[in-house]
Design a protein around this motif. Structure first.
Motif, PDB file in Angstrom:
ATOM      1  N   ARG A  46       0.711  -1.210   0.041  1.00 43.18           N
ATOM      2  CA  ARG A  46       0.035   0.115  -0.025  1.00 43.18           C
ATOM      3  C   ARG A  46       0.803   1.205   0.034  1.00 43.18           C
ATOM      4  N   ASN A  47       1.947   1.202   0.591  1.00 40.54           N
ATOM      5  CA  ASN A  47       2.857   2.626   0.646  1.00 40.54           C
ATOM      6  C   ASN A  47       4.007   2.485  -0.107  1.00 40.54           C
ATOM      7  N   ARG A  48       3.984   1.745  -1.303  1.00 42.52           N
ATOM      8  CA  ARG A  48       5.163   2.082  -2.332  1.00 42.52           C
ATOM      9  C   ARG A  48       5.366   3.404  -2.866  1.00 42.52           C
ATOM     10  N   PRO A  49       6.341   3.832  -2.877  1.00 40.90           N
ATOM     11  CA  PRO A  49       6.632   5.064  -3.586  1.00 40.90           C
ATOM     12  C   PRO A  49       6.044   5.449  -4.832  1.00 40.90           C
ATOM     13  N   VAL A  50       5.663   6.578  -5.049  1.00 40.91           N
ATOM     14  CA  VAL A  50       4.970   7.068  -6.513  1.00 40.91           C
ATOM     15  C   VAL A  50       5.626   6.387  -7.301  1.00 40.91           C
ATOM     16  N   GLU A  51       6.867   6.911  -7.429  1.00 39.80           N
ATOM     17  CA  GLU A  51       7.892   6.520  -8.452  1.00 39.80           C
ATOM     18  C   GLU A  51       7.716   5.087  -9.035  1.00 39.80           C
ATOM     19  N   GLU A  52       7.811   4.267  -8.030  1.00 42.04           N
ATOM     20  CA  GLU A  52       7.610   2.728  -8.177  1.00 42.04           C
ATOM     21  C   GLU A  52       6.522   2.246  -8.752  1.00 42.04           C
ATOM     22  N   ASN A  53       5.291   2.950  -8.272  1.00 40.54           N
ATOM     23  CA  ASN A  53       4.082   2.702  -8.866  1.00 40.54           C
ATOM     24  C   ASN A  53       3.963   3.057 -10.258  1.00 40.54           C
ATOM     25  N   LEU A  54       4.518   4.213 -10.443  1.00 39.92           N
ATOM     26  CA  LEU A  54       4.451   4.659 -11.822  1.00 39.92           C
ATOM     27  C   LEU A  54       5.126   3.705 -12.924  1.00 39.92           C
ATOM     28  N   ASP A  55       6.215   3.383 -12.505  1.00 40.73           N
ATOM     29  CA  ASP A  55       6.926   2.290 -13.140  1.00 40.73           C
ATOM     30  C   ASP A  55       6.210   0.965 -13.452  1.00 40.73           C
ATOM     31  N   LEU A  56       5.999   0.413 -12.258  1.00 43.24           N
ATOM     32  CA  LEU A  56       5.106  -0.746 -12.382  1.00 43.24           C
ATOM     33  C   LEU A  56       3.838  -0.736 -13.042  1.00 43.24           C
ATOM     34  N   PHE A  57       3.173   0.286 -12.921  1.00 43.82           N
ATOM     35  CA  PHE A  57       1.695   0.316 -13.666  1.00 43.82           C
ATOM     36  C   PHE A  57       2.336   0.436 -15.234  1.00 43.82           C
ATOM     37  N   ARG A  58       3.315   1.353 -15.564  1.00 36.37           N
ATOM     38  CA  ARG A  58       3.913   1.543 -17.201  1.00 36.37           C
ATOM     39  C   ARG A  58       4.054  -0.050 -17.712  1.00 36.37           C
TER      40      ARG A  58
END
Ligand code: ATP
Ligand code: MG
Length: 595
Positions: free
Chosen positions: A181-193
């Motif tokens: 739940r508390n993944r950093p925004v950058e990591e979320n953006l990268d994984l979602f891409r």
């Protein structure tokens, strides 16, 4: 049960006000909307049914009454269950149902326009138009998801579908936060891409909203917004391998199309906070769409869920989605039910906030009322019994005048041939009748509709004792204009002239299920009515050779019938097939009284 009489075959279907229409009227008065825009958003995973008709009548009806428009949108975010066949049938069925009533407010879009801008189908002559597709917004929806991630409102979660379910808890048990739940925004953006790029298999990751795992509303416990599905989509092909969930796609599709009132059924009431939450997090234009809920239609003696209807089709319990016994719009249409009758029915049942079971007799009442007004009367005998008029000259034919529709003088009259040998309905004769049987009996008299009074002199039987022929005499002065024309006998029956009658296959349909609530208990298929279809070869008056596919006929004393598209009227060997839309009287009501 008393039912209102309406005249919607000629008039636009009347609609009483209801709580949703009241809200729309109030909001318009308060200047909250420039224009009313509703939508009808079916998922193309099956054919539309009579329940959808309720939603169509509501959404198109509101657009029509408040000078707005209604978008037809394919809610197509689930590629594995959807199909182009369903997209096509939905369009045809919606157009059929609103035709002549609300086609002026049907909004579609130009082929290839992915920005969700509507044009009125009626004004554009329908060419180059197609429905709206939620899947046309996949690119924008992806950008909205990225915006949510950037705002710290969404995260990529690596829990499996089962773990996600378990962590969500239950209404009486709080949820548990995902370790991701508390993944950093950058990591979320990268994984979602990378989810979008197809780097991960189905089910390994989801995008979830970050809301509140302790919310009493389970739909707010970090709902999944996107899932991975490596599946081809009927509209977008292989372009995407991540697909948005209903709750994410629906509110944003509504917003992109400028919907003012997003009307759905009651089970979505608990989703409304999520609908609003998503729209509140994103920079979308005002005024925002709002969701309103009404009670779905449930009808006795039928099942309505597309999943169950699909089972009936796949297991060959019916001949297809358009089997005249199906509650689908395609089935009702083939059965001979008019769009006006369906709209009348929807107006009769109204719109409320309480789920209930509607008696199918209400629908049947609307159908009979509509057909009584429009059907041409014809003579046909379903189960023929030969009658010879011994005092009627051999070789003589009379052309008798018959009224086409007593409810509609403009329908005029026709000639029906009469001769010495006739057929009457087998049921209209009984050798040893019970009291109050006012049809034909040995030594008894009956009037032949539009013709003479006849008397049964002799009953002819075959070796097995079955009645094969009645020998009768006609009172040759009892026809209209004759000296005994006014003579009263208790019964009048229908007939056809044997020498002139044509053969017609007649399909007699009955309710598909034998119990009021087939899915209340056990497997709904165990309640299928084994007698829901009977096929007979009828003898019919010759004018029915010219029956038209869109024609509606009342076979006198029997019911309402229409030509089936299995007919081949102009083939070298013409074949006429009629569907019984509905019997004249409700035989089930009699059964219920007996029981
Ligand atoms: P089903 O449960 O039969 O599969 P559905 O709700 O999944 O139906 P959709 O294609 O999503 O079907 O429905 C399109 C619209 O029609 C929705 O807005 C839905 O609320 C409405 N609708 C579906 N069934 C009914 C019903 N029985 N009565 C009224 N409205 C209905
Ligand atoms: Mg649905």
């Amino acid at each position: 049960m008393t039912l209102p009489k309406s005249n919607a075959a000629t008039d636009p279907t009347p609609a009483a006000s209801d709580f949703i229409r009241d809200i729309v009227a109030e909001e318009l008065k308060a200047g909250r909307h420039k224009r009313i825009v509703t939508r009808f958003p079916p998922e193309p995973n099956g054919y539309l049914h009579i329940g959808h008709a309720k939603s169509i009548c509501l959404n198109f009806g509101i657009a029509r009454e408040f000078d707005g428009v209604c978008n037809l949108r394919m809610d197509d975010t689930n590629p594995t269950k959807e199909d182009i066949e369903y997209v096509d049938s939905i369009q045809a069925d919606v157009r059929w149902l609103v035709s002549g009533w609300a086609d002026r407010v049907l909004a579609l879009k130009k082929v290839g326009d992915t920005r969700g801008r509507g044009v009125l189908a009626a004004e554009s002559g329908n060419s180059g138009l197609e429905p709206f597709y939620a899947s046309d917004y996949f690119a924008q929806l992806y950008e909205y998801a990225v915006a949510l991630i950037r705002a710290g409102k969404a995260y990529v979660c690596d829990l499996s579908p089962e773990e996600t379910d378990h962590y969500r808890g239950a209404p009486d048990r709080p949820g548990q936060e995902s370790p991701w739940r508390n993944r950093p925004v950058e990591e979320n953006l990268d994984l979602f891409r990378r989810m979008k790029a197809g780097e991960f298999p189905d089910g390994t990751r989801t995008l979830r909203a970050k809301i509140d795992m302790a919310s009493p509303n389970i739909w707010l416990r970090d709902p999944v917004l996107y899932r991975i599905r490596h599946a081809a989509h009927h509209h977008t092909g292989d372009q995407w391998c991540i697909y948005p969930m209903y709750d994410f796609a629906h509110c944003l599709s509504d917003s992109l199309e400028g919907i003012s009132h997003s009307i759905c059924t009651l089970e979505f009431e608990v989703h409304r906070p999520l609908y609003d939450w998503i729209l509140e997090q994103l920079p979308i234009p005002q005024p925002r769409p709002h969701q309103f809920e009404f009670a779905r239609l449930s009808l006795s003696f039928t099942v309505m869920s597309k999943r169950k209807l699909l089972q009936l089709v796949q297991e060959n319990r019916v001949t297809g989605w358009d089997d005249p016994r199906m509650p689908t719009l395609a089935g009702l249409r083939r059965r001979g039910i008019t769009p006006a009758a369906i709209r009348d029915f929807c107006a009769m049942i109204g719109v409320t906030k309480y789920n209930s079971l509607t008696d199918v007799a209400v629908l049947e009442h609307a159908i009979r009322d509509d057909l009584n007004r429009r059907a041409l009367r014809r003579l046909a005998v379903l189960r023929p019994l030969k009658v010879v008029l011994t005092n009627y000259p051999e070789g003589k034919t009379e052309e008798l005048d018959a009224v086409n529709n007593p409810e509609d003088a403009a329908a005029g009259t026709r000639k029906v041939p009469f001769s010495r040998v006739l057929y009457i309905e087998t049921d209209d004769f009984l050798e040893a009748p019970p009291p109050k049987f006012f049809r034909l009996r040995p030594g008894g008299e009956v009037r032949l509709k539009y013709a003479y009074i006849i008397k049964c002199d002799e009953v002819v039987k075959d070796a097995s004792g079955k009645v094969t022929e009645l020998r009768c005499t006609a009172d040759l002065d009892s026809k209209t204009g004759g000296t005994t024309a006014g003579r009263k006998v208790k019964g009048t029956i229908h007939w056809v002239s044997a020498a002139h009658a044509i053969d017609a296959e007649v399909r007699l349909y009955d309710r598909l299920f034998t119990v009021p609530e087939p899915d209340a208990e056990g497997d709904f298929k165990q309640h299928l009515n084994p007698h829901s279809l009977e096929v007979v070869t009828a003898r019919a008056e010759p004018s029915l050779r010219d029956a038209r596919p869109e024609g509606r006929y009342q076979f006198e004393r029997l019911g309402y019938f229409c030509l089936d598209f299995d007919s081949q009227p102009s083939a070298p060997r013409p074949r006429l097939v009629f569907n019984r839309t509905i019997a004249l009287k409700d035989t089930w009501a009699k059964e219920a009284r007996k029981g």
